[in-house]
Design an enzyme around this catalytic site. Sequence first.
Site, PDB file in Angstrom:
ATOM      1  N   GLN A 244       0.793  -1.600   0.466  1.00 44.80           N
ATOM      2  CA  GLN A 244      -0.446   0.259   0.105  1.00 44.80           C
ATOM      3  C   GLN A 244       0.969   1.048   0.513  1.00 44.80           C
ATOM      4  O   GLN A 244       0.616   2.287   0.115  1.00 44.80           O
ATOM      5  CB  GLN A 244      -0.871   0.262   1.383  1.00 44.80           C
ATOM      6  CG  GLN A 244      -1.938  -1.074   1.294  1.00 44.80           C
ATOM      7  CD  GLN A 244      -2.320  -1.428   2.490  1.00 44.80           C
ATOM      8  OE1 GLN A 244      -3.981  -0.431   2.624  1.00 44.80           O
ATOM      9  NE2 GLN A 244      -1.804  -1.708   3.459  1.00 44.80           N
TER      10      GLN A 244
ATOM     11  N   THR B 156       0.123  -3.260  16.437  1.00 46.59           N
ATOM     12  CA  THR B 156      -1.295  -3.794  17.155  1.00 46.59           C
ATOM     13  C   THR B 156      -2.330  -4.953  16.585  1.00 46.59           C
ATOM     14  O   THR B 156      -2.408  -4.804  15.382  1.00 46.59           O
ATOM     15  CB  THR B 156      -2.006  -2.444  17.727  1.00 46.59           C
ATOM     16  OG1 THR B 156      -2.131  -1.724  16.355  1.00 46.59           O
ATOM     17  CG2 THR B 156      -0.953  -1.361  19.076  1.00 46.59           C
TER      18      THR B 156
ATOM     19  N   GLY C 242       3.092  -4.383   9.212  1.00 42.56           N
ATOM     20  CA  GLY C 242       2.555  -3.198   9.367  1.00 42.56           C
ATOM     21  C   GLY C 242       1.668  -2.208   8.140  1.00 42.56           C
ATOM     22  O   GLY C 242       1.907  -1.342   7.746  1.00 42.56           O
TER      23      GLY C 242
ATOM     24  N   CYS D 289      -1.843  17.091 -20.460  1.00 42.47           N
ATOM     25  CA  CYS D 289      -2.118  16.241 -21.951  1.00 42.47           C
ATOM     26  C   CYS D 289      -1.677  14.799 -22.104  1.00 42.47           C
ATOM     27  O   CYS D 289      -1.440  13.999 -22.274  1.00 42.47           O
ATOM     28  CB  CYS D 289      -1.186  16.788 -22.706  1.00 42.47           C
ATOM     29  SG  CYS D 289       0.611  16.400 -22.334  1.00 42.47           S
TER      30      CYS D 289
ATOM     31  N   HIS E  60      -1.553   1.354  -4.816  1.00 43.87           N
ATOM     32  CA  HIS E  60      -2.532   2.334  -4.776  1.00 43.87           C
ATOM     33  C   HIS E  60      -0.862   3.114  -5.401  1.00 43.87           C
ATOM     34  O   HIS E  60      -1.468   5.068  -5.056  1.00 43.87           O
ATOM     35  CB  HIS E  60      -2.046   3.098  -2.877  1.00 43.87           C
ATOM     36  CG  HIS E  60      -2.814   2.834  -2.520  1.00 43.87           C
ATOM     37  ND1 HIS E  60      -3.402   2.922  -1.012  1.00 43.87           N
ATOM     38  CD2 HIS E  60      -3.913   1.892  -2.285  1.00 43.87           C
ATOM     39  CE1 HIS E  60      -4.037   2.202  -0.103  1.00 43.87           C
ATOM     40  NE2 HIS E  60      -4.406   1.155  -1.686  1.00 43.87           N
TER      41      HIS E  60
HETATM   42 ZN   LIG Z   1       0.766  18.020 -20.583  1.00 44.00          ZN
END
Ligand SMILES: [Zn+2]
Length: 508
Positions: A285, A448, A421, A316, A305
């Site tokens: 992630q 945790t 993690g 563009c 991600h």
């Molecule tokens: Zn551009």
Amino acid sequence: MPIFLSTFSARTRRCGRQNSCRMDLVTAPSGETPVKAPVVEVEAVDVAETVNAEPGALDEASPQLETDSDDSDGWEILSNGDEAEHTIQLLRDEQLRNGLVPGACTLEEAIAFRQRLHAIGKAEFVEETIVRETVTAKKLCTAFGIMPPAFLEGAPDACFHGLLAIAISREFSRRPKLPEYNTVDDAVRLLRESKNVIVLTGAGISTSLGIPDFRSKDTGLYSKLEHLGLSDPQEVFDINVFREDPSIFFSIAKDILPTEKKYSPTHGFIKLLQDKGKLLTNYTQNIDNIEANAGVLPEKIVQCHGSFATATCTKCHFKVSGDTIFSDIKEGNIPECSACRQSIEAEALKPQGLKRKRSSNGYQKDRKDSQDSSDEDDYNIPTPGVMKPDITFFGEGLPDEFGQRLIHHDKDLADLVIVIGTSLKVAPVAEVPGVLPRNVPQIYISRTPVSHTSFDIDLLGDCDVVVSELCRRAGWDLQHDMIPADEKVDITPTEGYESRHVFQVVGA
Ligand SMILES: [Zn+2]
């Protein structure tokens, strides 16, 4: 609106006659989870929380209740429309274990009920509990982590059937813990014997390098964002906010940009799995791209991600290698598109009559082509587009690669899952453990524990410490200058959990 695991709703009604409500089973969720979906924040389920009961949901979950309610006097609708919202409280295992909830199952009873449900299925489970009246529906709700609501206090037990149906369905769709894996030795053996390991990682594996965990509200990046005056710090990663004002993102981007070629012992551990031919895929992630620093091959990594490895023009769509814009990011500048700039310059050299009017006005969210602006009086100075790092913002879809690889490649190959993690609170990454076949063992390594999904073994502590100790016990040589050669690690079992172990460096 975040809706996931934690949020479920129910309309609860009081029934006037005993036995007038019949329990009906909720259809099991189909195994297919839509994996490719926009990033959705999952609310924490591992904290004491309440969920609002919304009208209507119980009807969907338990249509039988509806057909039995032919006589409206028998039913008192406690929640109609927006008039009254009832709050259903979820129970944590700790609360069951401590015996603080009157009339609730003990944790042992709860675990036995859950295992029985998964072993025999919903219909048979209901048959041998509710139908044979071996336990009340009210008490059984607590086995599945649902506190009988106060407004049902004193009501006939049948009134809890609807709630129980939801509780059972919720539990049944959850992956059950495999009872055969519990100890640290089990974890070490799994590491040694597995051949296709999925490693799912989050911000926790980079924090030891000083890279802030940008989801952590207290210690992470969010606390640094207050001075930007954002109502919700997540706005920094909101695509619409970015399109309106990219300077907000670029004012903090340098803090999350990987600068040095360093990596943590946990990244080293993933590389070691790769060296041993055991790494199937590392789903990360993280957007810091540090896996590459450790030498994890690009084909072994899915950056769920996105990452800073590339950047794309918002106007563009010209794509560049990420490091092209790193110097701008480090200086807090807004990087501009070189392709846009070139075409603007070329345009400027053309004879006046041939020039096109442009609608482009800097950092606006529109991606309209310049020809769109036919308004004769609208004169704008053309500006190049903003280069946006290819990290996935809230409101953007995840990279296709994620679901494709998980469903069509990894799902049938994986023989071990290690989650490191991450609190697994962001969908759909959070769904990975649930998508895989249930017999694939899953190990959780983090500071945790989480309770919204059950792992077979929880190894708690600094993940660098946990993985280095696992390697030591496996006889593997994990070398890293952040691991002292003489490091000794204490492992303490957590009371009441045979599969939960806390790792701590001796003397730390
Ligand atoms: Zn551009």
